[in-house]
Design an enzyme around this catalytic site. Structure first.
Site, mmCIF file in Angstrom:
data_model
loop_
_atom_site.group_PDB
_atom_site.id
_atom_site.type_symbol
_atom_site.label_atom_id
_atom_site.label_comp_id
_atom_site.label_asym_id
_atom_site.label_seq_id
_atom_site.Cartn_x
_atom_site.Cartn_y
_atom_site.Cartn_z
ATOM 1 N N GLY A 1 -44.797 3.182 -35.678
ATOM 2 C CA GLY A 1 -46.101 3.445 -35.047
ATOM 3 C C GLY A 1 -47.111 2.384 -35.450
ATOM 4 N NE ARG B 1 -41.408 5.438 -33.928
ATOM 5 C CZ ARG B 1 -42.707 5.700 -33.724
ATOM 6 N NH1 ARG B 1 -43.191 5.757 -32.512
ATOM 7 N NH2 ARG B 1 -43.509 5.922 -34.747
ATOM 8 C CB CYS B 2 -35.089 -0.787 -33.271
ATOM 9 S SG CYS B 2 -33.524 -1.642 -33.128
ATOM 10 C CG ASP C 1 -41.670 7.983 -43.125
ATOM 11 O OD1 ASP C 1 -42.209 7.687 -42.037
ATOM 12 O OD2 ASP C 1 -41.012 9.029 -43.283
ATOM 13 C CB THR D 1 -48.524 4.943 -41.039
ATOM 14 O OG1 THR D 1 -48.719 6.261 -40.489
ATOM 15 C CG2 THR D 1 -48.446 5.110 -42.540
ATOM 16 C CG ASP E 1 -49.289 9.845 -39.484
ATOM 17 O OD1 ASP E 1 -50.230 10.039 -38.702
ATOM 18 O OD2 ASP E 1 -48.097 9.795 -39.129
ATOM 19 C CG ASP F 1 -46.979 9.794 -43.490
ATOM 20 O OD1 ASP F 1 -47.210 8.574 -43.646
ATOM 21 O OD2 ASP F 1 -46.204 10.219 -42.611
ATOM 22 N NE ARG G 1 -70.043 18.658 -35.755
ATOM 23 C CZ ARG G 1 -69.904 19.905 -36.189
ATOM 24 N NH1 ARG G 1 -70.522 20.905 -35.598
ATOM 25 N NH2 ARG G 1 -69.140 20.159 -37.233
ATOM 26 N NE ARG H 1 -43.872 13.071 -35.165
ATOM 27 C CZ ARG H 1 -44.087 11.947 -34.486
ATOM 28 N NH1 ARG H 1 -44.614 11.995 -33.295
ATOM 29 N NH2 ARG H 1 -43.757 10.780 -34.996
HETATM 30 P P1 ADP Z 1 -42.641 4.481 -38.922
HETATM 31 O O1 ADP Z 1 -42.255 3.227 -39.640
HETATM 32 O O2 ADP Z 1 -44.011 4.384 -38.320
HETATM 33 O O3 ADP Z 1 -42.413 5.707 -39.769
HETATM 34 P P2 ADP Z 1 -40.232 5.161 -37.377
HETATM 35 O O4 ADP Z 1 -39.931 6.374 -38.175
HETATM 36 O O5 ADP Z 1 -40.106 5.244 -35.897
HETATM 37 O O6 ADP Z 1 -41.711 4.598 -37.634
HETATM 38 O O7 ADP Z 1 -39.287 3.992 -37.886
HETATM 39 C C1 ADP Z 1 -39.346 2.692 -37.332
HETATM 40 C C2 ADP Z 1 -37.965 2.109 -37.196
HETATM 41 O O8 ADP Z 1 -37.367 1.996 -38.489
HETATM 42 C C3 ADP Z 1 -36.981 2.941 -36.401
HETATM 43 O O9 ADP Z 1 -37.089 2.753 -35.008
HETATM 44 C C4 ADP Z 1 -35.649 2.418 -36.916
HETATM 45 O O10 ADP Z 1 -35.315 1.202 -36.279
HETATM 46 C C5 ADP Z 1 -35.955 2.143 -38.383
HETATM 47 N N1 ADP Z 1 -35.518 3.277 -39.213
HETATM 48 C C6 ADP Z 1 -36.113 4.480 -39.365
HETATM 49 N N2 ADP Z 1 -35.408 5.300 -40.180
HETATM 50 C C7 ADP Z 1 -34.325 4.580 -40.570
HETATM 51 C C8 ADP Z 1 -33.192 4.848 -41.410
HETATM 52 N N3 ADP Z 1 -33.036 6.037 -42.014
HETATM 53 N N4 ADP Z 1 -32.272 3.862 -41.567
HETATM 54 C C9 ADP Z 1 -32.420 2.666 -40.950
HETATM 55 N N5 ADP Z 1 -33.448 2.354 -40.142
HETATM 56 C C10 ADP Z 1 -34.394 3.282 -39.955
#
Ligand code: ADP
Length: 332
Positions: A11, A72-73, A103, A126, A128, A130, A155, A172
């Protein structure tokens, strides 16, 4: 270390550009070559790289989002995808990575290091807030200010029409943004994932306020809040609508629902976010140069520190329940 790469992932958050700028210019200052990766881990796998110069990061600091683009990948979730990413990095003689994200991005970078030995330092980006290991993440302050601006406007109309507004904020799994925005905006109630059954309490507060002739209310709800609903909930719609219906049915008040949504992720970063991002981006490069890996830079107290990503990923950042309590005291 002679050549590093910078990417933003997951994000987006306001201030990411300032972090990229700081990383790039610190690298150049120290005589490193620095490569930008487009679209986060997706760009790593595809080898979507470009060499950056000092001018590559001119005029981006004041802009929200990330000029490196984010994605996101799913392919990166698999070892095969990470192997391809490492091959691209080796092909381009890139010896270390700066990963700016949340995270999920930390998890991705950590897996890449463990399986493929690519050193990295992460920068928490981020809205958040978090992530343990830092008091504030990049983007949080801007998002809070955006929420406040929206609440100020809501307001005005809430007061004129004596209405109760349910405002859904992002988060979330964490109520951090909501609790802090609640305190800063003087919200009348705050509903967060960390605190479950609260709707009765909120309705009771609203009824008491009603008796005092206070008929306009601002209620903040984190998107991950799961309440105890009496009315049937449509699981396809946001909780905020169900809460609005529930409050209307329990109190008879005229309620309106607003989902702030992605509005909260945009906008020019605040001074606080730009300063934080500049400090963290610069420190991340220094750590890579010191031969460190698997660390996240963060702000603790007033100092820039770094912590182990492995430890960060094991913990959940606890929200400050004193602030939650203070919200309650101040909203009577
Ligand atoms: P953020 O970094 O904002 O928390 P995401 O949770 O969508 O966003 O994670 C971003 C990208 O990091 C994912 O699209 C994926 O490519 C990679 N990723 C997330 N979790 C894992 C994981 N457990 N192992 C490997 N790659 C991950």
């Amino acid at each position: 270390m002679r050549k590093i790469a910078v990417l933003t992932s997951g994000g987006d958050a306001p201030g990411m550009n300032a972090a990229i700028r700081a990383a790039v210019r610190t690298a150049l200052y120290n005589g490193l070559e620095v490569v930008g990766v487009r679209r986060g881990f997706a760009g790593l796998i595809e080898g979507d790289f470009f060499l950056m110069e000092t001018g590559s990061v001119s005029d981006i600091m004041q802009k929200g989002g990330t000029f490196l683009l984010s994605a996101r990948c799913d392919e990166f979730l698999e070892p095969e995808g990470r192997k391809k990413a490492a091959e691209q990095l080796r092909k381009h003689s890139i010896e270390g990575l700066i990963v700016i994200g949340g995270d999920g991005s930390l998890r991705g970078a950590e897996s890449l290091y463990r399986e493929q030995g690519i050193p990295y330092i992460s920068v928490p980006g981020t809205i958040d807030n978090d992530l343990p290991g830092t008091d504030y993440t990049i983007g949080f302050d801007t998002a809070m200010n955006t929420i406040l601006e929206a609440i100020n406007k809501i307001r005005d109309t809430a007061t004129s029409h004596e209405r109760t507004f349910i405002i859904e904020t992002m988060g979330r799994s964490s109520g951090f943004l909501t609790v802090m925005a609640g305190l800063a905006s003087g919200a009348d109630a705050v509903l967060i994932p960390e605190k479950k059954a609260e709707i009765e309490d909120v309705c009771q507060t609203l009824m008491e306020r009603q008796k005092q002739g206070r008929l306009h209310n601002i209620i903040l709800v984190a998107e991950g809040y799961e309440g105890n609903f009496r009315t049937n909930r449509d699981l396809n719609e946001s909780n905020a609508f169900a809460i609005g219906k529930e409050i209307a049915s329990r109190t008879g008040q005229d309620t309106r629902v607003i989902i702030l949504g992605h509005l909260q992720r945009g906008g020019s970063p605040t001074a606080m976010d730009r300063i934080l991002a500049s400090k963290l981006g610069a420190r991340a490069v220094e750590l890579l140069m010191e031969g460190k890996t698997s660390r996240m830079v963060g702000l603790k107290g007033n100092a820039i520190q770094d912590s182990s990503v492995e430890d960060i990923l094991k913990k959940k950042k606890e929200i400050d329940l004193d602030i939650y309590k203070l919200n309650k005291i101040l909203s009577i």
